[in-house]
Design a protein around this motif. Structure first.
Motif, PDB file in Angstrom:
ATOM      1  N   VAL A 227       0.842  -1.208   0.000  1.00 16.79           N
ATOM      2  CA  VAL A 227       0.000   0.000   0.000  1.00 16.79           C
ATOM      3  C   VAL A 227       0.875   1.255   0.000  1.00 16.79           C
ATOM      4  O   VAL A 227       1.965   1.266   0.567  1.00 16.79           O
ATOM      5  N   ILE A 228       0.367   2.286  -0.644  1.00 19.54           N
ATOM      6  CA  ILE A 228       1.118   3.535  -0.759  1.00 19.54           C
ATOM      7  C   ILE A 228       0.403   4.630   0.027  1.00 19.54           C
ATOM      8  O   ILE A 228      -0.826   4.744  -0.030  1.00 19.54           O
ATOM      9  N   VAL A 229       1.195   5.421   0.741  1.00 25.35           N
ATOM     10  CA  VAL A 229       0.691   6.656   1.346  1.00 25.35           C
ATOM     11  C   VAL A 229       1.307   7.796   0.558  1.00 25.35           C
ATOM     12  O   VAL A 229       2.506   7.813   0.288  1.00 25.35           O
ATOM     13  N   LYS A 230       0.486   8.801   0.234  1.00 22.70           N
ATOM     14  CA  LYS A 230       0.941   9.832  -0.682  1.00 22.70           C
ATOM     15  C   LYS A 230       0.182  11.125  -0.442  1.00 22.70           C
ATOM     16  O   LYS A 230      -1.043  11.064  -0.308  1.00 22.70           O
ATOM     17  N   VAL A 239       1.730   7.446   7.571  1.00 23.00           N
ATOM     18  CA  VAL A 239       2.672   6.353   7.287  1.00 23.00           C
ATOM     19  C   VAL A 239       2.861   5.516   8.552  1.00 23.00           C
ATOM     20  O   VAL A 239       2.767   4.281   8.537  1.00 23.00           O
ATOM     21  N   GLN A 240       3.083   6.212   9.659  1.00 22.17           N
ATOM     22  CA  GLN A 240       3.344   5.502  10.912  1.00 22.17           C
ATOM     23  C   GLN A 240       2.128   4.674  11.358  1.00 22.17           C
ATOM     24  O   GLN A 240       2.261   3.520  11.755  1.00 22.17           O
ATOM     25  N   ARG A 241       0.939   5.277  11.241  1.00 15.63           N
ATOM     26  CA  ARG A 241      -0.261   4.546  11.684  1.00 15.63           C
ATOM     27  C   ARG A 241      -0.540   3.348  10.786  1.00 15.63           C
ATOM     28  O   ARG A 241      -0.939   2.287  11.263  1.00 15.63           O
ATOM     29  N   VAL A 242      -0.338   3.507   9.498  1.00 18.03           N
ATOM     30  CA  VAL A 242      -0.580   2.391   8.576  1.00 18.03           C
ATOM     31  C   VAL A 242       0.394   1.256   8.883  1.00 18.03           C
ATOM     32  O   VAL A 242       0.019   0.086   8.979  1.00 18.03           O
ATOM     33  N   LYS A 243       1.654   1.604   9.082  1.00 19.61           N
ATOM     34  CA  LYS A 243       2.659   0.560   9.356  1.00 19.61           C
ATOM     35  C   LYS A 243       2.363  -0.142  10.676  1.00 19.61           C
ATOM     36  O   LYS A 243       2.537  -1.359  10.792  1.00 19.61           O
ATOM     37  N   ALA A 244       1.904   0.632  11.679  1.00 18.81           N
ATOM     38  CA  ALA A 244       1.636   0.031  12.985  1.00 18.81           C
ATOM     39  C   ALA A 244       0.403  -0.871  12.943  1.00 18.81           C
ATOM     40  O   ALA A 244       0.325  -1.878  13.633  1.00 18.81           O
ATOM     41  N   GLU A 245      -0.545  -0.514  12.122  1.00 18.34           N
ATOM     42  CA  GLU A 245      -1.843  -1.199  12.136  1.00 18.34           C
ATOM     43  C   GLU A 245      -1.873  -2.450  11.232  1.00 18.34           C
ATOM     44  O   GLU A 245      -2.568  -3.393  11.523  1.00 18.34           O
ATOM     45  N   PHE A 246      -1.138  -2.406  10.136  1.00 23.09           N
ATOM     46  CA  PHE A 246      -1.258  -3.495   9.154  1.00 23.09           C
ATOM     47  C   PHE A 246       0.103  -4.153   8.924  1.00 23.09           C
ATOM     48  O   PHE A 246       1.110  -3.462   8.788  1.00 23.09           O
ATOM     49  N   GLU A 247       0.098  -5.444   8.837  1.00 22.80           N
ATOM     50  CA  GLU A 247       1.374  -6.133   8.618  1.00 22.80           C
ATOM     51  C   GLU A 247       1.585  -6.311   7.123  1.00 22.80           C
ATOM     52  O   GLU A 247       1.494  -7.405   6.588  1.00 22.80           O
ATOM     53  N   CYS A 248       1.856  -5.204   6.457  1.00 19.71           N
ATOM     54  CA  CYS A 248       2.070  -5.317   5.015  1.00 19.71           C
ATOM     55  C   CYS A 248       3.144  -4.314   4.621  1.00 19.71           C
ATOM     56  O   CYS A 248       3.420  -3.366   5.357  1.00 19.71           O
ATOM     57  N   PRO A 249       3.757  -4.510   3.485  1.00 20.84           N
ATOM     58  CA  PRO A 249       4.744  -3.541   3.025  1.00 20.84           C
ATOM     59  C   PRO A 249       4.077  -2.183   2.737  1.00 20.84           C
ATOM     60  O   PRO A 249       3.002  -2.137   2.137  1.00 20.84           O
ATOM     61  N   VAL A 250       4.729  -1.132   3.186  1.00 19.64           N
ATOM     62  CA  VAL A 250       4.183   0.216   3.008  1.00 19.64           C
ATOM     63  C   VAL A 250       5.177   1.049   2.199  1.00 19.64           C
ATOM     64  O   VAL A 250       6.366   1.103   2.518  1.00 19.64           O
ATOM     65  N   ALA A 251       4.665   1.675   1.158  1.00 17.01           N
ATOM     66  CA  ALA A 251       5.494   2.593   0.369  1.00 17.01           C
ATOM     67  C   ALA A 251       5.005   4.011   0.634  1.00 17.01           C
ATOM     68  O   ALA A 251       3.819   4.227   0.873  1.00 17.01           O
ATOM     69  N   ALA A 252       5.911   4.971   0.611  1.00 27.00           N
ATOM     70  CA  ALA A 252       5.519   6.378   0.710  1.00 27.00           C
ATOM     71  C   ALA A 252       6.003   7.070  -0.556  1.00 27.00           C
ATOM     72  O   ALA A 252       7.086   6.768  -1.063  1.00 27.00           O
ATOM     73  N   GLU A 279      17.615  14.079   4.886  1.00 24.10           N
ATOM     74  CA  GLU A 279      16.798  14.204   6.100  1.00 24.10           C
ATOM     75  C   GLU A 279      15.333  13.817   5.808  1.00 24.10           C
ATOM     76  O   GLU A 279      14.700  13.114   6.603  1.00 24.10           O
ATOM     77  N   SER A 280      14.812  14.296   4.673  1.00 25.33           N
ATOM     78  CA  SER A 280      13.423  13.945   4.316  1.00 25.33           C
ATOM     79  C   SER A 280      13.266  12.436   4.173  1.00 25.33           C
ATOM     80  O   SER A 280      12.331  11.840   4.712  1.00 25.33           O
ATOM     81  N   LEU A 281      14.168  11.810   3.407  1.00 27.16           N
ATOM     82  CA  LEU A 281      14.020  10.374   3.161  1.00 27.16           C
ATOM     83  C   LEU A 281      14.197   9.580   4.451  1.00 27.16           C
ATOM     84  O   LEU A 281      13.478   8.599   4.699  1.00 27.16           O
ATOM     85  N   THR A 282      15.126  10.017   5.301  1.00 28.03           N
ATOM     86  CA  THR A 282      15.318   9.332   6.590  1.00 28.03           C
ATOM     87  C   THR A 282      14.058   9.439   7.440  1.00 28.03           C
ATOM     88  O   THR A 282      13.630   8.468   8.076  1.00 28.03           O
ATOM     89  N   SER A 283      13.422  10.607   7.427  1.00 29.37           N
ATOM     90  CA  SER A 283      12.192  10.789   8.209  1.00 29.37           C
ATOM     91  C   SER A 283      11.087   9.865   7.716  1.00 29.37           C
ATOM     92  O   SER A 283      10.313   9.319   8.503  1.00 29.37           O
ATOM     93  N   ILE A 284      11.020   9.716   6.402  1.00 24.62           N
ATOM     94  CA  ILE A 284       9.982   8.856   5.813  1.00 24.62           C
ATOM     95  C   ILE A 284      10.214   7.396   6.236  1.00 24.62           C
ATOM     96  O   ILE A 284       9.280   6.685   6.606  1.00 24.62           O
ATOM     97  N   LYS A 285      11.480   6.981   6.225  1.00 22.15           N
ATOM     98  CA  LYS A 285      11.802   5.631   6.696  1.00 22.15           C
ATOM     99  C   LYS A 285      11.524   5.488   8.194  1.00 22.15           C
ATOM    100  O   LYS A 285      10.979   4.493   8.659  1.00 22.15           O
ATOM    101  N   ARG A 286      11.912   6.503   8.962  1.00 20.63           N
ATOM    102  CA  ARG A 286      11.720   6.457  10.416  1.00 20.63           C
ATOM    103  C   ARG A 286      10.243   6.326  10.768  1.00 20.63           C
ATOM    104  O   ARG A 286       9.867   5.627  11.709  1.00 20.63           O
ATOM    105  N   ALA A 287       9.393   6.959   9.971  1.00 20.40           N
ATOM    106  CA  ALA A 287       7.951   6.876  10.207  1.00 20.40           C
ATOM    107  C   ALA A 287       7.434   5.460   9.959  1.00 20.40           C
ATOM    108  O   ALA A 287       6.366   5.093  10.454  1.00 20.40           O
ATOM    109  N   GLY A 288       8.183   4.673   9.177  1.00 21.06           N
ATOM    110  CA  GLY A 288       7.768   3.285   8.983  1.00 21.06           C
ATOM    111  C   GLY A 288       7.674   2.819   7.546  1.00 21.06           C
ATOM    112  O   GLY A 288       7.297   1.671   7.291  1.00 21.06           O
TER     113      GLY A 288
END
Ligand code: PBG
Length: 304
Positions: A227-230, A239-252, A279-288
């Motif tokens: 699933v993609i968040v955009k 991004v963080q809520r989707v990753k926490a809630e669903f056990e699936c690969p998440v793309a941003a 910094e932006s890309l690291t934040s996106i990864k950090r969010a999940g």
């Protein structure tokens, strides 16, 4: 040793814009460093991306002619279909080819579906998206990515793919796609600015986080594999809520406006481009996010 988050080259997906012709490489005004390219030029760009280790590209097509239903979207000889075949021939399995499945690049009114009584008609649009996804599958796409936000299109595409013997082909769905001002520069790149109204009836209200979770749940139920968040940066909480809630690969998706803002500020000497991107890309990864769709993919991979 203590760093919690890293951005790897293998997390990155590069979006590319395919146009008709030969030897075409038009820079997009609002996106310096991003080009509309003909199939031959796309093959070269994909080779450069593969050389620096980028695992996947995402193709958008801009057809020769647009019409009310976007019929070039499911033309087996359309620009995207030709590009998929040419890339697969040149690269084999070295690079995965993901195709954007949507009608907005193909309709003369610029909306993501067919218009009935002045508004996008959900169910007839799903039928056309199915035709488009099947055509991309026949051309050899590795993943199809529906980005239109019609209800029920993931399920419809899944069953059509299964019936046509493409049961192994994954669907990467734009599940939580917000109605965003940050798509502005993309609409120049894809020549897909709506000719009337806006996309508020099918894209999500930026104020809604819970609705994003419902949209993701529906797409997963219907058979989405990724699933993609955009956009990405203004929606890191999603991004963080989707990753926490669903056990699936998440793309941003770090969208065009996110790219252009950094480009413009750095062109003025107001911001350090490389650091702002990292910094932006690291934040996106950090969010999940597990993977990031970004126009900066080649730059980042080249400096890695
Ligand atoms: C539409 C689509 C859009 C983007 C990807 N797919 C634009 C829109 O909804 O107007 C935007 C990507 C970007 O801004 O980089 N099908």
């Amino acid at each position: 040793m203590l760093r919690e988050t890293t951005v790897g080259v293998d997390d990155l997906i590069l979006p590319l814009f395919v146009v008709p012709g030969r030897g075409v490489r038009n820079e997009v005004g609002a996106m310096p460093g991003v080009f509309q390219e003909s199939v031959d030029a796309i093959v070269d760009s994909v080779a450069r991306a593969a050389d620096v280790g980028i695992p996947a590209v995402l193709l958008f097509g801009i057809p020769e002619a647009k019409d009310p239903t976007g019929s070039h979207a499911w033309d087996d000889d359309g620009v995207v279909q030709q590009a998929v075949r040419a890339i697969k021939e040149a690269q084999g399995d070295q690079v995965m080819v993901i195709t954007d499945v949507c009608l907005c690049e193909y309709t003369d009114h610029g909306h993501c579906g067919v218009i009935h009584d002045g508004d996008v008609a959900n169910d007839p649009t799903c039928g056309l998206l199915v035709k488009e996804a099947l055509s991309h599958a026949r051309a050899g796409a590795d993943i199809v990515a529906p980005s239109d936000m019609m209800d029920g299109r993931v399920g419809a595409i899944r069953s059509a793919l299964d019936e046509a013997d493409f049961s192994d082909l994954p669907i990467m769905s734009y599940a939580a796609k917000f109605c965003s001002a940050f798509y502005g520069p993309f609409r120049e790149a894809a020549e897909s600015t709506p000719q009337f109204g806006d996309r508020r009836t099918y894209q999500m209200d930026p104020a809604n986080g819970l609705e994003a979770l419902r949209e993701v749940a529906l797409d997963l139920e219907e058979g989405a594999d990724i699933v993609i968040v955009k956009p990405a940066l203004p929606y890191l909480d999603v991004v963080q809520r989707v990753k926490a809630e669903f056990e699936c690969p998440v793309a941003a998706y770090q969208v065009s406006g996110e790219y252009s803002m950094i480009k413009a500020a750095s062109a003025n000497g107001w911001i350090d481009e490389e650091r702002a991107v990292a910094e932006s890309l690291t934040s996106i990864k950090r969010a999940g996010a597990d993977m990031i769709i970004t126009y900066y993919a080649v730059d980042v991979a080249s400096s890695a």
